[in-house]
Design a protein around this motif. Structure first.
Motif, PDB file in Angstrom:
ATOM      1  N   PHE A   6       6.544   0.205  10.222  1.00  0.00           N
ATOM      2  CA  PHE A   6       6.114  -0.706   9.152  1.00  0.00           C
ATOM      3  C   PHE A   6       5.103   0.076   8.328  1.00  0.00           C
ATOM      4  O   PHE A   6       4.241   0.767   8.886  1.00  0.00           O
ATOM      5  N   ASN A   9       1.727   0.478   2.472  1.00  0.00           N
ATOM      6  CA  ASN A   9       1.500   1.164   1.197  1.00  0.00           C
ATOM      7  C   ASN A   9       2.115   2.556   1.116  1.00  0.00           C
ATOM      8  O   ASN A   9       1.822   3.298   0.185  1.00  0.00           O
ATOM      9  N   THR A  82      -1.192   5.179  12.112  1.00  0.00           N
ATOM     10  CA  THR A  82      -1.920   5.836  11.022  1.00  0.00           C
ATOM     11  C   THR A  82      -3.181   5.035  10.745  1.00  0.00           C
ATOM     12  O   THR A  82      -3.219   3.824  10.981  1.00  0.00           O
ATOM     13  N   ALA A  85      -9.775   5.928   9.230  1.00  0.00           N
ATOM     14  CA  ALA A  85     -10.915   6.610   9.837  1.00  0.00           C
ATOM     15  C   ALA A  85     -10.880   6.552  11.363  1.00  0.00           C
ATOM     16  O   ALA A  85     -10.870   7.567  12.049  1.00  0.00           O
ATOM     17  N   MET A 113      -5.031   9.112   7.595  1.00  0.00           N
ATOM     18  CA  MET A 113      -4.398   9.137   6.271  1.00  0.00           C
ATOM     19  C   MET A 113      -5.388   8.507   5.283  1.00  0.00           C
ATOM     20  O   MET A 113      -6.378   7.914   5.691  1.00  0.00           O
ATOM     21  N   CYS A 224      -1.552  -6.485   4.550  1.00  0.00           N
ATOM     22  CA  CYS A 224      -1.145  -5.069   4.444  1.00  0.00           C
ATOM     23  C   CYS A 224      -1.676  -4.408   3.191  1.00  0.00           C
ATOM     24  O   CYS A 224      -1.647  -3.200   3.069  1.00  0.00           O
TER      25      CYS A 224
HETATM   26  C1  LIG Z   1      -6.319  -4.693   6.352  1.00  0.00           C
HETATM   27  C2  LIG Z   1      -6.492  -3.264   6.739  1.00  0.00           C
HETATM   28  C3  LIG Z   1      -7.276  -2.949   7.845  1.00  0.00           C
HETATM   29  C4  LIG Z   1      -7.472  -1.611   8.197  1.00  0.00           C
HETATM   30  N1  LIG Z   1      -8.198  -1.333   9.317  1.00  0.00           N
HETATM   31  C5  LIG Z   1      -8.398  -0.052   9.660  1.00  0.00           C
HETATM   32  C6  LIG Z   1      -9.146   0.258  10.830  1.00  0.00           C
HETATM   33  O1  LIG Z   1      -9.578  -0.590  11.591  1.00  0.00           O
HETATM   34  N2  LIG Z   1      -9.368   1.567  11.113  1.00  0.00           N
HETATM   35  C7  LIG Z   1      -8.910   2.561  10.312  1.00  0.00           C
HETATM   36  O2  LIG Z   1      -9.161   3.723  10.598  1.00  0.00           O
HETATM   37  N3  LIG Z   1      -8.137   2.294   9.226  1.00  0.00           N
HETATM   38  C8  LIG Z   1      -7.879   1.013   8.881  1.00  0.00           C
HETATM   39  N4  LIG Z   1      -7.117   0.728   7.779  1.00  0.00           N
HETATM   40  C9  LIG Z   1      -6.535   1.842   6.996  1.00  0.00           C
HETATM   41  C10 LIG Z   1      -5.043   2.023   7.272  1.00  0.00           C
HETATM   42  O3  LIG Z   1      -4.772   1.949   8.642  1.00  0.00           O
HETATM   43  C11 LIG Z   1      -4.537   3.371   6.759  1.00  0.00           C
HETATM   44  O4  LIG Z   1      -4.918   3.587   5.451  1.00  0.00           O
HETATM   45  C12 LIG Z   1      -3.026   3.447   6.933  1.00  0.00           C
HETATM   46  O5  LIG Z   1      -2.626   4.792   6.853  1.00  0.00           O
HETATM   47  C13 LIG Z   1      -2.262   2.637   5.898  1.00  0.00           C
HETATM   48  O6  LIG Z   1      -0.893   2.804   6.111  1.00  0.00           O
HETATM   49  P1  LIG Z   1       0.240   2.200   5.170  1.00  0.00           P
HETATM   50  O7  LIG Z   1       0.131   2.919   3.840  1.00  0.00           O
HETATM   51  O8  LIG Z   1       1.513   2.547   5.856  1.00  0.00           O
HETATM   52  O9  LIG Z   1      -0.008   0.760   5.040  1.00  0.00           O
HETATM   53  C14 LIG Z   1      -6.875  -0.584   7.419  1.00  0.00           C
HETATM   54  C15 LIG Z   1      -6.089  -0.917   6.316  1.00  0.00           C
HETATM   55  C16 LIG Z   1      -5.884  -2.240   5.989  1.00  0.00           C
HETATM   56  C17 LIG Z   1      -5.008  -2.585   4.800  1.00  0.00           C
END
Ligand SMILES: Cc1cc2nc3c(=O)[nH]c(=O)nc-3n(C[C@H](O)[C@H](O)[C@H](O)COP(=O)(O)O)c2cc1C
Length: 252
Positions: A6, A9, A82, A85, A113, A224
């Protein structure tokens, strides 16, 4: 290796595609597509990739696993999480759920990422820094592909201490907030043109257009951020009050 994913973005989709290619041209399929179920049924072993959301597995992925739990029995699964941080046990969250349904866990991989939470300034990086993060992730994926080919799977995020870090580092503190965020979709009515792009992109059909403006529909939002990041007028926010930077993979 076949990879089911899944991606809100595009980050996770990209990682899945790079790993699939590097391990020898497996198939990649999003859980938003019906074909994902057949691919799981056809694969004795596969990877499941998702972004970490608040140090946890996204609601949409959790619900997909629960709804289709019988197809995971006896499957060997490699988890990929992914993150922007930190997650502690991002891969472990999926692993524990899948084990419950009879899957065998091959290993886990954590990939940093670019952050996608467009309305929170905290984790935003410069374009150069984001490109560096991406390069580092791709190098790690290619190294991991070699390990996978020799059946030596990394176990990132799967240890007990990772679980403690994920739980106390974030999950516990965000427990109630995350439930509230599922209903926190906000539209700036002056900016919204009712173009319905957000509605078309939403993976959980949680947006409707009413009186020419986007509105939250139902209680299934998976947070998301695809709508926030793809709105052409930056009219949508969820956690914050203002969009600082739209973060779609295709824009890096
Ligand atoms: C609602 C939300 C919560 C997130 N929580 C975390 C988190 O707890 N720790 C972290 O390192 N990144 C967090 N992220 C960042 C995403 O995990 C990261 O940017 C990821 O690569 C996004 O993948 P995608 O483009 O496939 O959606 C979060 C992102 C979103 C949208």
């Amino acid at each position: 290796m076949n990879i089911i994913y899944f991606s809100g973005n595009g980050n996770t989709k990209h990682c899945a595609e790079v790993l699939s290619l590097a391990t020898g041209n497996g198939k990649t399929e999003s859980i938003e597509n019906e074909n994902a179920i057949q691919l799981i049924k056809d694969s004795q072993e596969f990877a499941l990739a998702y972004p970490v959301h608040f140090s946890n597995i996204p609601f949409i992925v959790k619900e997909f696993i629960q709804k289709n739990c019988s197809i995971f029995s006896g499957k060997k699964v490699f988890l990929i999480a992914t993150m922007g941080a930190f997650s502690g046990d991002g891969s472990g969250c999926g692993a524990r759920l899948l084990k419950k349904y009879g899957a065998k866990i091959l290993g886990g991989l954590h990939l940093q990422m670019p952050d996608t939470v467009a309305d929170v300034k905290l984790l935003k990086k410069s374009p150069e820094k984001n490109r560096m993060i991406l390069k580092t992730a791709e190098e790690k994926i290619n190294r991991t592909a070699k390990l996978i080919q020799s059946k030596k799977y990394p176990h990132e995020g799967l240890h007990f201490y990772n679980q403690v870090a994920g739980l106390f580092g974030q999950r516990l503190w965000f427990l109630q907030a995350v439930k509230n965020y599922r209903h926190a979709f906000k539209i700036n009515a002056e900016k919204c043109s009712g173009c319905s792009l957000c509605q078309k992109h939403c993976p959980t059909q949680s947006i409707k257009i009413e009186d020419g403006k986007a509105k939250l529909a139902g209680s299934n939002c998976t947070i998301c951020y695809r709508c926030v990041n793809s709105c052409p007028r930056q009219a949508i926010t969820i956690i914050g009050k203002k969009v600082f930077e739209q973060c779609l993979f295709k824009n890096y």
